[in-house]
Each structure stands twice: as C-alpha cells, then as structure tokens.
Design a protein around this motif. Sequence first.
Motif, PDB file in Angstrom:
ATOM      1  N   UNK A 235      55.399  47.707 -37.142  1.00 29.29           N
ATOM      2  CA  UNK A 235      56.298  48.718 -36.588  1.00 29.29           C
ATOM      3  C   UNK A 235      56.501  48.477 -35.090  1.00 29.29           C
ATOM      4  N   UNK A 236      55.442  48.088 -34.390  1.00 31.16           N
ATOM      5  CA  UNK A 236      55.547  47.816 -32.952  1.00 31.16           C
ATOM      6  C   UNK A 236      56.448  46.609 -32.695  1.00 31.16           C
ATOM      7  N   UNK A 237      56.281  45.541 -33.487  1.00 26.14           N
ATOM      8  CA  UNK A 237      57.093  44.338 -33.264  1.00 26.14           C
ATOM      9  C   UNK A 237      58.553  44.529 -33.691  1.00 26.14           C
ATOM     10  N   UNK A 238      58.832  45.585 -34.444  1.00 27.69           N
ATOM     11  CA  UNK A 238      60.210  45.857 -34.860  1.00 27.69           C
ATOM     12  C   UNK A 238      60.998  46.620 -33.800  1.00 27.69           C
ATOM     13  N   UNK A 239      60.299  47.129 -32.763  1.00 25.06           N
ATOM     14  CA  UNK A 239      60.970  47.906 -31.725  1.00 25.06           C
ATOM     15  C   UNK A 239      61.472  46.985 -30.601  1.00 25.06           C
ATOM     16  N   UNK A 255      53.905  38.881 -31.098  1.00 27.10           N
ATOM     17  CA  UNK A 255      53.558  39.132 -32.493  1.00 27.10           C
ATOM     18  C   UNK A 255      53.369  37.819 -33.236  1.00 27.10           C
ATOM     19  N   UNK A 256      52.583  37.888 -34.323  1.00 31.90           N
ATOM     20  CA  UNK A 256      52.308  36.744 -35.196  1.00 31.90           C
ATOM     21  C   UNK A 256      52.802  37.103 -36.601  1.00 31.90           C
ATOM     22  N   UNK A 257      53.548  36.191 -37.228  1.00 26.71           N
ATOM     23  CA  UNK A 257      54.202  36.499 -38.484  1.00 26.71           C
ATOM     24  C   UNK A 257      55.683  36.743 -38.209  1.00 26.71           C
ATOM     25  N   UNK A 258      56.370  37.420 -39.096  1.00 27.85           N
ATOM     26  CA  UNK A 258      57.772  37.753 -38.853  1.00 27.85           C
ATOM     27  C   UNK A 258      57.861  39.041 -38.034  1.00 27.85           C
ATOM     28  N   UNK A 264      49.763  40.653 -36.594  1.00 28.02           N
ATOM     29  CA  UNK A 264      48.926  40.709 -35.392  1.00 28.02           C
ATOM     30  C   UNK A 264      49.831  40.849 -34.170  1.00 28.02           C
ATOM     31  N   UNK A 265      49.362  41.629 -33.176  1.00 21.76           N
ATOM     32  CA  UNK A 265      50.125  41.821 -31.936  1.00 21.76           C
ATOM     33  C   UNK A 265      49.183  41.735 -30.748  1.00 21.76           C
ATOM     34  N   UNK A 266      49.765  41.423 -29.569  1.00 19.97           N
ATOM     35  CA  UNK A 266      48.994  41.359 -28.322  1.00 19.97           C
ATOM     36  C   UNK A 266      49.959  41.621 -27.165  1.00 19.97           C
ATOM     37  N   UNK A 267      49.426  41.653 -25.934  1.00 20.01           N
ATOM     38  CA  UNK A 267      50.236  41.965 -24.749  1.00 20.01           C
ATOM     39  C   UNK A 267      50.252  40.754 -23.824  1.00 20.01           C
ATOM     40  N   UNK A 268      51.444  40.325 -23.463  1.00 21.18           N
ATOM     41  CA  UNK A 268      51.576  39.230 -22.507  1.00 21.18           C
ATOM     42  C   UNK A 268      51.261  39.775 -21.114  1.00 21.18           C
ATOM     43  N   UNK A 269      50.339  39.083 -20.390  1.00 20.52           N
ATOM     44  CA  UNK A 269      49.900  39.586 -19.081  1.00 20.52           C
ATOM     45  C   UNK A 269      50.362  38.676 -17.942  1.00 20.52           C
ATOM     46  N   UNK A 270      51.174  37.660 -18.224  1.00 18.74           N
ATOM     47  CA  UNK A 270      51.652  36.758 -17.178  1.00 18.74           C
ATOM     48  C   UNK A 270      50.786  35.526 -17.066  1.00 18.74           C
ATOM     49  N   UNK A 271      51.347  34.520 -16.397  1.00 18.19           N
ATOM     50  CA  UNK A 271      50.590  33.277 -16.181  1.00 18.19           C
ATOM     51  C   UNK A 271      50.326  32.515 -17.458  1.00 18.19           C
ATOM     52  N   UNK A 272      51.146  32.723 -18.480  1.00 13.55           N
ATOM     53  CA  UNK A 272      50.942  32.000 -19.739  1.00 13.55           C
ATOM     54  C   UNK A 272      49.762  32.512 -20.546  1.00 13.55           C
ATOM     55  N   UNK A 294      51.944  32.535 -30.385  1.00 11.92           N
ATOM     56  CA  UNK A 294      52.551  33.604 -31.171  1.00 11.92           C
ATOM     57  C   UNK A 294      53.831  33.145 -31.852  1.00 11.92           C
ATOM     58  N   UNK A 295      54.297  33.973 -32.789  1.00 12.64           N
ATOM     59  CA  UNK A 295      55.534  33.647 -33.511  1.00 12.64           C
ATOM     60  C   UNK A 295      56.761  34.087 -32.722  1.00 12.64           C
ATOM     61  N   UNK A 296      56.602  35.166 -31.919  1.00 14.88           N
ATOM     62  CA  UNK A 296      57.741  35.683 -31.157  1.00 14.88           C
ATOM     63  C   UNK A 296      57.286  36.807 -30.250  1.00 14.88           C
TER      64      UNK A 296
END
Length: 301
Positions: A235-239, A255-258, A264-272, A294-296
Amino acid sequence: MSHTAHIPSHRKPRRSASKLALRAGVAGGVLSTIAVAGAAGPASAEPVTETIEMPTLGSLGTDLSSAVAASAEASQQEALGQSLEAQEAAALQTAAKEAKKAKAEADRKAEAERAEKARQEAEAKAERERAEARAEAQARASRDSARTQLSTTSASSQSDSGSGSSNDSGSSAGSSSESTQVSSGTAASIVAFARAQVGDAYVTGGTGPNSWDCSGLVQAAYAAAGIDLPRISYQQSSMGTSVSLSNLQPGDVLYWGSRSGSYHVAIYVGGGKYVGAQNSSTGVVERSLDWDPPSGAVRLL
C-alpha cells in the motif's frame, strides 16, 4: 531196692564236649583258625572239626588307616572348597564395593562438569545481556539525541518558512521558497528518524519503539514528519509518484517486488544509502543500494 533199679536207661548216650581252637597270627598276617569239634555220636565216635578263617589284625589296621586317610582327605577337600567359596564371595563383595565407589565418583565428576558448564553458560549469558544492555543504552541515547536534533531542525524549518512568507518579494516567489523549505525540512525529519532507529530489532508486525518491521519503520518515520501512511508495504509503494533509481532524493520510499505488490520497503537517506528493517538477523540497518538493489521508488513529498 528201688523199683527202677533193674530197668535199663532209655536216655541217649552223652556227646563228648565240643572243642574250640582259635589261632591268631600277630603282625605277620597269619590267618587265625577257629576249630570247633563236636561229637555227633557216642563218646567213642570221631570228633568233627570246622575251620573258619578270619581277617588278620594287620589287614584290619591297614583298611582302617586307609579309611581314616580318605576321610581326612575328603574333609580337607571340603574345607578347601569352602575356603575358596568364601574367598570368591569376599572378592565379589569387594568388587561390588569398588564398582559402587567408582560409579559414585564418576557421577560426582559428571555433576561437577555439568555445574561448571552451567556456570560458564550463565556467565556468558549475563555478559551478553550486559553487552546488549550497554548497546541498547547507547542506541537509546543516540536516538534521543537524534530526536532532539530533529525537533530543533523542524522548529528551525518552520521559522524559516514563516520568514519567507513575509518576504517583500513577489507572492509567487515566496510560495515557491516556502514549498522548497518545507519539503526539505520534512525529508530531513524522515531521514533523521529512520537513522535514529538503526540497531533496533526486527520483529514481524513491529511498530516500535525498539522493534520494527519494514513497513512499520517507514510508517513511523513519515508519522514523525506529520504524514500518515498505510501500514502495509504494497500500500505504501502504491502511493505518491514513481521515480527512477537514478533520480532519488532523501525521504523517497524504496520498494522490492512490483509497485502494487511489493514485499519490502525502506527509506532512501541520501549518499546512495537506505535505512530499513531488513530481517531478524540484521535488524534495522543502513546499507548501500548495491548491497540489495531495490526494484523501484516512489516520492511522497
């Protein structure tokens, strides 16, 4: 004169006295002879002689000595057998006592080894618990410091936003500046919150404060910035808006998967890098995108 004086006697004639002769040989083994002679007819008849041979005294002594010797030998054998039986019984009893003693000693040593092992395990467990407690205290202090800094940053961002709205420049320029500053402040809050949880445990269904799952951490980080997100990862990755991995900004949700079926989800914090609650082995970690690409990504700010 007696009236029977001329009557001849009708009694039978007396027999002659029997004769008995005993001859014994002494220590020479001579046979003894007993001769018994009796008159079977009148006194004038020939005597009848009968000879009986008896064992010699020497033979009787030999037989008696043999019997006594045999009896003594039998008694000695019986006594020897009883002695051997007694010795065997004593040996068995001694062996049983020694075996019992050895078993008791082995049990004592085994119990001592178990006690020592239990003591070592208890000490190791206590040391691990102390180390975990120290790490938790340090992590908590770090999170408290980060949250304090986060509050200060948010207050500063809001102050800068108010100052920009009162700027004498055109209203459109002021609105653009306010939008940029608010977005930057919100992303910083999300990133700061996520990084403050690094080292926490991963627990399925965890929503904090010291244990998380992947979507629980993302939801809490956005909630710290005043943004409500759904609880489930897909639901989070669909927003929001989909963005490429080459155009990421801090605060974007990976997100990982479609996108509509992410696991699975995570937060990008910068610096790769990103922060995410990975699994029960690693907990909450900060890792390079190359570690698990990640997938996207989606942008919600």
